[in-house]
Design an enzyme around this catalytic site. Structure first.
Site, PDB file in Angstrom:
ATOM      1  CE  LYS A  71     -10.506   3.144   6.443  1.00 24.67           C
ATOM      2  NZ  LYS A  71     -10.660   2.423   6.918  1.00 24.67           N
ATOM      3  CG  ASP A 102      -9.131   0.440  10.093  1.00 20.91           C
ATOM      4  OD1 ASP A 102      -9.736   1.106  11.281  1.00 20.91           O
ATOM      5  OD2 ASP A 102      -9.009  -0.219   9.629  1.00 20.91           O
ATOM      6  CD  GLU A 111       1.326   0.919   6.720  1.00 19.02           C
ATOM      7  OE1 GLU A 111       1.237   0.574   5.413  1.00 19.02           O
ATOM      8  OE2 GLU A 111       0.864  -0.272   7.891  1.00 19.02           O
ATOM      9  N   GLY A 166       1.106  -1.391  -0.084  1.00 17.16           N
ATOM     10  CA  GLY A 166       0.027  -0.203   0.191  1.00 17.16           C
ATOM     11  C   GLY A 166       0.915   1.262  -0.105  1.00 17.16           C
ATOM     12  CG  PHE A 215     -12.955  -0.339   2.154  1.00 19.53           C
ATOM     13  CD1 PHE A 215     -12.174  -0.868   3.176  1.00 19.53           C
ATOM     14  CD2 PHE A 215     -12.134  -0.611   1.185  1.00 19.53           C
ATOM     15  CE1 PHE A 215     -10.851  -1.502   3.189  1.00 19.53           C
ATOM     16  CE2 PHE A 215     -10.632  -1.440   1.052  1.00 19.53           C
ATOM     17  CZ  PHE A 215     -10.705  -1.150   1.285  1.00 19.53           C
TER      18      PHE A 215
HETATM   19  P1  IMP Z   1      -4.754  -2.054  10.856  1.00 19.32           P
HETATM   20  O1  IMP Z   1      -3.589  -2.983  11.301  1.00 19.32           O
HETATM   21  O2  IMP Z   1      -6.043  -2.164  11.374  1.00 19.32           O
HETATM   22  O3  IMP Z   1      -4.210  -0.698  11.762  1.00 19.32           O
HETATM   23  O4  IMP Z   1      -4.049  -2.191   9.230  1.00 19.32           O
HETATM   24  C1  IMP Z   1      -3.828  -1.057   8.391  1.00 19.32           C
HETATM   25  C2  IMP Z   1      -3.211  -1.897   7.399  1.00 19.32           C
HETATM   26  O5  IMP Z   1      -5.036  -1.900   6.127  1.00 19.32           O
HETATM   27  C3  IMP Z   1      -3.266  -0.237   5.684  1.00 19.32           C
HETATM   28  O6  IMP Z   1      -2.240  -0.503   6.431  1.00 19.32           O
HETATM   29  C4  IMP Z   1      -4.000  -1.039   5.005  1.00 19.32           C
HETATM   30  O7  IMP Z   1      -3.370  -1.739   4.275  1.00 19.32           O
HETATM   31  C5  IMP Z   1      -5.276  -1.309   5.049  1.00 19.32           C
HETATM   32  N1  IMP Z   1      -6.843  -0.726   5.336  1.00 19.32           N
HETATM   33  C6  IMP Z   1      -6.758  -0.574   6.321  1.00 19.32           C
HETATM   34  N2  IMP Z   1      -8.475   0.255   5.742  1.00 19.32           N
HETATM   35  C7  IMP Z   1      -8.140   0.360   4.688  1.00 19.32           C
HETATM   36  C8  IMP Z   1      -9.028   1.345   3.688  1.00 19.32           C
HETATM   37  O8  IMP Z   1     -10.202   2.058   4.077  1.00 19.32           O
HETATM   38  N3  IMP Z   1      -8.796   0.741   2.501  1.00 19.32           N
HETATM   39  C9  IMP Z   1      -7.664  -0.025   2.328  1.00 19.32           C
HETATM   40  N4  IMP Z   1      -6.711  -0.315   3.176  1.00 19.32           N
HETATM   41  C10 IMP Z   1      -7.007   0.200   4.276  1.00 19.32           C
HETATM   42 MG    MG Z   2      -0.630  -1.760   4.256  1.00 19.36          MG
END
Ligand code: IMP
Ligand code: MG
Length: 170
Positions: free
Chosen positions: A128, A100, A96, A41, A149
């Site tokens: 987010k 999220d 990053e 990403g 999303f």
């Molecule tokens: P976390 O561990 O929940 O913070 O996830 C982070 C990862 O989830 C990011 O590096 C993204 O790859 C993916 N991610 C979280 N939200 C989105 C979104 O809205 N669209 C696409 N990928 C997301």
């Molecule tokens: Mg990612």
């Protein structure tokens, strides 16, 4: 671009890359920095950001997965590709795409800490905050987004949309 679901344009992102790049340039004068991009990403953000950092630096990439093809995080973090270069005594900046739940970064930070870098900072294009389950300190943040999303500019849904030059709601 006539896509009514566009949230952040390419121009806005370029402007942000300039701003954050200048901040990092100021904060890391004389330091030995390594940018660690989180695949896949962060590729576009990494590329645009590093052009705006006016310092000698090294880059590396890690691939980590907690998502699979789901929109919800599985909460399980898996290292698919580790870093190749030594980070001991270096100043590491994790790059990053989006924070999220925070699960990925919390895991990653403690993982890299074991390699004894001098410091670890976090730079994310998107945040987010509503999705947060694990607290993470974000040092450089591009944009806050609502709990929807989003795809584009590196972010995918089931591996698609990464090539969009802007960010839109799916
Ligand atoms: P976390 O561990 O929940 O913070 O996830 C982070 C990862 O989830 C990011 O590096 C993204 O790859 C993916 N991610 C979280 N939200 C989105 C979104 O809205 N669209 C696409 N990928 C997301
Ligand atoms: Mg990612």
């Amino acid at each position: 671009m006539s896509d009514e679901k566009v949230l952040i344009t390419e121009e806005q992102i370029f402007k942000k890359a300039k701003e954050i790049g200048a901040e990092i340039t100021e904060d890391f004068q004389g330091k030995d920095i390594i940018l660690v991009g989180i695949l896949k990403g962060s590729v576009m953000w990494m590329a645009d950001l590093m052009k705006r950092i006016d310092l000698d630096l090294a880059i590396d990439f890690m691939a980590i997965s907690s998502y699979g093809d789901e929109k919800q995080s599985s909460g399980v973090v898996k290292i698919i590709k580790d870093i190749d270069i030594a980070i001991e005594d270096k100043d590491v900046i994790i790059v990053e795409d989006i924070v999220d739940s925070g699960t990925t970064l919390a895991y990653l930070k403690s993982y890299l800490k074991n390699m004894n870098p001098k410091s670890i900072s976090i730079c994310t294009l998107l945040d987010k905050p509503e999705g947060r389950k694990t607290l993470v300190d974000i040092d450089y943040k591009g944009f806050e987004v609502d709990d929807v999303f989003i795809v584009g500019y590196g972010l995918d849904y089931a591996q698609k949309y990464r090539n969009l030059p802007y960010i839109k709601e799916l």
